[in-house]
Design a protein around this motif. Structure first.
Motif, PDB file in Angstrom:
ATOM      1  N   ALA A   1       4.731   3.482   1.840  1.00 26.04           N
ATOM      2  CA  ALA A   1       4.833   1.956   1.890  1.00 26.04           C
ATOM      3  C   ALA A   1       3.738   1.404   3.100  1.00 26.04           C
ATOM      4  CB  ALA A   1       6.308   1.887   2.504  1.00 26.04           C
ATOM      5  N   ALA A   2       3.712   2.006   4.177  1.00 26.09           N
ATOM      6  CA  ALA A   2       2.971   1.676   5.199  1.00 26.09           C
ATOM      7  C   ALA A   2       1.660   1.415   4.618  1.00 26.09           C
ATOM      8  CB  ALA A   2       2.988   2.627   6.253  1.00 26.09           C
ATOM      9  N   MET A   3       0.943   2.564   3.679  1.00 27.64           N
ATOM     10  CA  MET A   3      -0.283   2.509   3.435  1.00 27.64           C
ATOM     11  C   MET A   3      -0.694   1.257   2.546  1.00 27.64           C
ATOM     12  SD  MET A   3      -0.959   6.386   1.773  1.00 27.64           S
ATOM     13  CE  MET A   3      -1.022   8.077   2.687  1.00 27.64           C
ATOM     14  N   LEU A   4       0.578   1.119   1.485  1.00 32.01           N
ATOM     15  CA  LEU A   4       0.363  -0.181   0.775  1.00 32.01           C
ATOM     16  C   LEU A   4       0.367  -1.568   1.637  1.00 32.01           C
ATOM     17  CD1 LEU A   4       2.659   1.316  -2.092  1.00 32.01           C
ATOM     18  CD2 LEU A   4       0.038   0.981  -2.442  1.00 32.01           C
ATOM     19  N   ALA A   5       1.320  -1.507   2.587  1.00 31.65           N
ATOM     20  CA  ALA A   5       1.365  -2.905   3.412  1.00 31.65           C
ATOM     21  C   ALA A   5       0.169  -3.247   4.105  1.00 31.65           C
ATOM     22  CB  ALA A   5       2.574  -2.680   4.146  1.00 31.65           C
ATOM     23  N   ASN A   6      -0.523  -2.227   4.615  1.00 29.90           N
ATOM     24  CA  ASN A   6      -1.753  -2.168   5.468  1.00 29.90           C
ATOM     25  C   ASN A   6      -2.980  -2.338   4.453  1.00 29.90           C
ATOM     26  OD1 ASN A   6      -0.490  -1.929   7.700  1.00 29.90           O
ATOM     27  ND2 ASN A   6      -0.569   0.374   7.713  1.00 29.90           N
TER      28      ASN A   6
ATOM     29  N   ARG B   1      14.568   6.751 -12.000  1.00 32.15           N
ATOM     30  CA  ARG B   1      14.194   7.370 -10.596  1.00 32.15           C
ATOM     31  C   ARG B   1      12.813   6.666 -10.178  1.00 32.15           C
ATOM     32  NH1 ARG B   1      15.167  13.699 -12.412  1.00 32.15           N
ATOM     33  NH2 ARG B   1      17.431  13.911 -12.179  1.00 32.15           N
ATOM     34  N   ALA B   2      11.981   6.548 -11.243  1.00 33.63           N
ATOM     35  CA  ALA B   2      10.583   5.969 -10.868  1.00 33.63           C
ATOM     36  C   ALA B   2      10.998   4.616 -10.281  1.00 33.63           C
ATOM     37  CB  ALA B   2       9.755   5.772 -11.988  1.00 33.63           C
ATOM     38  N   ASP B   3      11.966   3.761 -10.912  1.00 30.73           N
ATOM     39  CA  ASP B   3      12.373   2.495 -10.391  1.00 30.73           C
ATOM     40  C   ASP B   3      13.014   2.263  -9.067  1.00 30.73           C
ATOM     41  OD1 ASP B   3      11.505   1.142 -12.682  1.00 30.73           O
ATOM     42  OD2 ASP B   3      13.443   1.114 -13.438  1.00 30.73           O
ATOM     43  N   ALA B   4      13.784   3.640  -8.584  1.00 30.74           N
ATOM     44  CA  ALA B   4      14.467   3.703  -7.244  1.00 30.74           C
ATOM     45  C   ALA B   4      13.352   3.986  -6.173  1.00 30.74           C
ATOM     46  CB  ALA B   4      15.278   4.969  -7.394  1.00 30.74           C
ATOM     47  N   ILE B   5      12.352   4.524  -6.467  1.00 29.75           N
ATOM     48  CA  ILE B   5      11.304   4.940  -5.647  1.00 29.75           C
ATOM     49  C   ILE B   5      10.548   3.651  -5.299  1.00 29.75           C
ATOM     50  CG2 ILE B   5       9.110   5.991  -5.018  1.00 29.75           C
ATOM     51  CD1 ILE B   5      10.296   8.497  -6.361  1.00 29.75           C
ATOM     52  N   ARG B   6      10.252   2.989  -6.360  1.00 31.88           N
ATOM     53  CA  ARG B   6       9.458   1.636  -6.284  1.00 31.88           C
ATOM     54  C   ARG B   6      10.349   0.584  -5.591  1.00 31.88           C
ATOM     55  NH1 ARG B   6       9.524  -3.481  -8.936  1.00 31.88           N
ATOM     56  NH2 ARG B   6       7.367  -4.351  -8.900  1.00 31.88           N
ATOM     57  N   ASN B   7      11.565   0.452  -5.651  1.00 31.23           N
ATOM     58  CA  ASN B   7      12.292  -0.659  -4.914  1.00 31.23           C
ATOM     59  C   ASN B   7      12.702  -0.013  -3.575  1.00 31.23           C
ATOM     60  OD1 ASN B   7      12.917  -1.958  -7.477  1.00 31.23           O
ATOM     61  ND2 ASN B   7      14.712  -1.035  -8.039  1.00 31.23           N
ATOM     62  N   TYR B   8      12.557   1.161  -3.293  1.00 24.97           N
ATOM     63  CA  TYR B   8      12.534   1.549  -1.699  1.00 24.97           C
ATOM     64  C   TYR B   8      11.109   1.152  -1.174  1.00 24.97           C
ATOM     65  CZ  TYR B   8      13.107   4.273   2.447  1.00 24.97           C
ATOM     66  OH  TYR B   8      13.127   4.549   3.752  1.00 24.97           O
ATOM     67  N   LEU B   9      10.164   1.473  -1.789  1.00 21.96           N
ATOM     68  CA  LEU B   9       8.833   0.980  -1.055  1.00 21.96           C
ATOM     69  C   LEU B   9       8.745  -0.496  -1.052  1.00 21.96           C
ATOM     70  CD1 LEU B   9       6.553   3.556  -3.284  1.00 21.96           C
ATOM     71  CD2 LEU B   9       7.348   3.835  -0.911  1.00 21.96           C
ATOM     72  N   ILE B  10       9.097  -1.133  -1.985  1.00 27.99           N
ATOM     73  CA  ILE B  10       9.120  -2.564  -1.617  1.00 27.99           C
ATOM     74  C   ILE B  10       9.837  -2.957  -0.657  1.00 27.99           C
ATOM     75  CG2 ILE B  10       9.639  -4.831  -2.840  1.00 27.99           C
ATOM     76  CD1 ILE B  10       8.768  -3.456  -5.328  1.00 27.99           C
ATOM     77  N   SER B  11      11.156  -2.238  -0.548  1.00 26.92           N
ATOM     78  CA  SER B  11      11.956  -2.798   0.668  1.00 26.92           C
ATOM     79  C   SER B  11      11.431  -2.285   1.843  1.00 26.92           C
ATOM     80  CB  SER B  11      13.496  -2.029   0.339  1.00 26.92           C
ATOM     81  OG  SER B  11      13.260  -0.739   0.728  1.00 26.92           O
ATOM     82  N   LYS B  12      10.483  -1.622   1.981  1.00 29.47           N
ATOM     83  CA  LYS B  12       9.624  -1.186   3.226  1.00 29.47           C
ATOM     84  C   LYS B  12       8.343  -1.921   3.481  1.00 29.47           C
ATOM     85  CE  LYS B  12      13.186   1.649   4.693  1.00 29.47           C
ATOM     86  NZ  LYS B  12      14.092   0.857   5.748  1.00 29.47           N
ATOM     87  N   GLY B  13       8.333  -3.076   2.811  1.00 32.19           N
ATOM     88  CA  GLY B  13       6.965  -3.756   2.997  1.00 32.19           C
ATOM     89  C   GLY B  13       5.903  -3.622   1.923  1.00 32.19           C
TER      90      GLY B  13
END
Length: 498
Positions: free
Chosen positions: A415-420, A448-460
């Motif tokens: 998530a940090a990689m994508l946010a930066n 499962r893929a949606d769960a990971i995507r949603n978690y990453l979005i929640s982290k920025g």
């Protein structure tokens, strides 16, 4: 039906021709008139439920009215005038209703739309009173009787059904049925009358060659043979723009006899008298004061620096220059010394990130990249390796789609990689083995893929840069015959790109 339509068309054409002929031979103005209108059917049905189940769902039909209208003053400068006309008018109504049948076996609801498109030839005769607002503008009010002749009618009935799911995981579907019925005239119930009587009125502004007005028409007699008790009348409201196509004749004044003056001298026979000819010995034209102009640009050859090429006065007869030779003359070129293209006003196609790939072809126009990667940077090898290791470490409990909290720390790194890096994109892929039904596996892998995507979005992580796709058992990396092979196939894959 074809003979009736032909007779009605012939009647309309003859009426228009007679009105035009009358306008050409009398003190009238003739206008071509047209504009939008909304037609409705004003009804008062007396059958049970009509006031609650039908009338509230009747709406107006938007159409147009076009035709010929005359303006005949009672006498010169009179404020009173007669305004007869002949119009082709689209009338009718629109019925829209949703029926809730929840609990029935067929469907939870259906939606019905019935459009009645009825076309008439309207012949109003209105008495108008004009109130002067200025020398050239009058405000007018008019009204009078009208007869409407049936021309054609068509009813379009559309019925949409919604079918609920029949088993878990399936989706509903919509079936549409459309029926068209053409209207006919006659004395039987449901048929149209050949004509009905009504009234019409209008108000607007008369500018002389143009009139702007709003109008209203209402039937005074029913337009059809009703199939249910009640009364039904056509009504329209709209606006018109009228443009004059013929006007009253002007009195022919008696002109004095023409005296032919003596022809002045013209040595070069160019039609410009020598007294007005700046070049009396060379044939020219009146536009150039009698001087020759070989390139026809309106600049005499004696003043033209480019006498064989059309040009402009500001450039002394020469064409507009194009310094950078890019086909865009300097007057329209925002970059006159650098070749460019027309869509950028003569400037080159921009390259904001200066990576050698212009913005029109650069998928990452604000981030330097390579031509091989269409202007986007190449993801670093260590970043790809890190993402692959994190994805390989993630496991889901059998049949579950929730993420174990012990993976949050490593997912936070992604998530940090994508946010930066706003240009960095991640594709999350879910895969399973072949145990169980393929449809169930695809659903679980997507969740499962949606769960990971949603978690990453929640982290920025930017939502638009993260996608999730479940492939189920469709892309195995090992055989499913052994537990070891199936374990390899149950995986999550991260793909980074720009």
């Amino acid at each position: 039906m074809k003979n009736q339509a032909l007779k009605k068309t012939s009647f309309l054409c003859m009426a228009v021709l007679l009105l035009c002929q009358y306008a050409a031979q009398s003190q009238v103005r003739l206008f071509l008139t047209g504009g939008p209108q909304v037609g409705s059917v004003e009804s008062s049905g007396t059958t049970a439920g009509y006031g609650t189940d039908v009338q509230p769902f009747l709406k107006g039909r938007t159409s147009a009215r076009i035709g010929i209208q005359a303006d005949i003053p009672f006498k010169p400068a009179s404020r009173w005038a007669l305004q007869p006309g002949i119009f082709f008018s689209g009338k009718g109504s629109l019925f829209q209703k949703e029926y809730d049948t929840t609990g029935a076996n067929a469907s939870p609801f259906y939606y019905r739309q019935t459009t009645n498109k009825s076309d008439y030839i309207d012949i109003p005769v209105q008495l108008a009173y004009k109130l002067p607002l200025s020398k050239k503008v009058n405000f007018f009010l008019s009204g009078g009787p009208m007869i409407s002749v049936f021309y054609a009618s068509k009813t379009v009935d559309e019925l949409s059904y919604y079918t609920p799911p029949v088993s878990q995981g399936d989706f509903g579907r919509t079936e549409i049925r459309t029926e068209e019925t053409k209207g006919e005239t006659g004395t039987d119930p449901g048929k149209f009358k050949s004509a009905y009587f009504g009234v019409s009125g209008s108000a607007g502004f008369d500018f002389g060659p143009v009139m702007l007005s709003g109008f209203f028409t209402r039937g005074l007699s029913e337009f059809d043979q009703p199939t249910v008790p009640g009364s039904f009348y056509h009504q329209t409201v709209g606006g018109s723009l009228s443009i004059r196509i013929a006007r009253q004749k002007e009195a022919i004044s008696q002109k004095p006899p023409v005296v032919t003056p003596e022809k002045p001298g013209d040595k070069d026979n160019d039609g410009v008298p020598d007294a007005e000819d700046a070049c009396p010995d060379e044939p020219g034209s009146k536009a150039t004061n009698g001087c020759p102009d070989r390139d026809g640009d309106g600049i005499p050859d004696k003043d033209d620096l480019c006498p064989d090429v059309k040009g402009l006065i500001k450039y002394k007869g020469c064409p507009v220059p194009d310094t950078d030779k890019d086909g865009i003359n300097d007057e329209d070129d925002a970059c006159p010394t650098v070749p460019g293209v027309a869509r950028f006003k003569g400037c080159p196609i921009p390259d904001r990130d200066h990576d050698g790939v212009n913005d029109e072809e650069d998928l990452c126009p604000d981030q330097p990249g390579t031509k091989e990667n269409r202007g986007c940077p190449v993801v670093k090898e260590e970043t790809l390796k890190k993402a692959a290791e994190i994805a390989a470490s993630i496991q889901f409990a059998f049949g579950k789609t929730t993420i174990d909290p012990k993976y949050h720390k490593t997912l936070n790194e992604i998530a940090a990689m994508l946010a930066n890096d706003a240009q960095l994109k991640l594709s999350v892929e879910g895969h399973t083995d072949n145990k169980g039904s393929a449809e169930r596996n695809r659903l679980v892998s997507q969740q499962r893929a949606d769960a990971i995507r949603n978690y990453l979005i929640s982290k920025g992580a930017p939502a638009e840069n993260v996608t999730a796709t479940g492939f189920g058992p469709d892309q195995p990396v090992a055989g499913n015959e052994t537990e070891a092979g199936r374990a390899k196939n149950r995986r999550v894959v991260f793909k980074l790109s720009y």
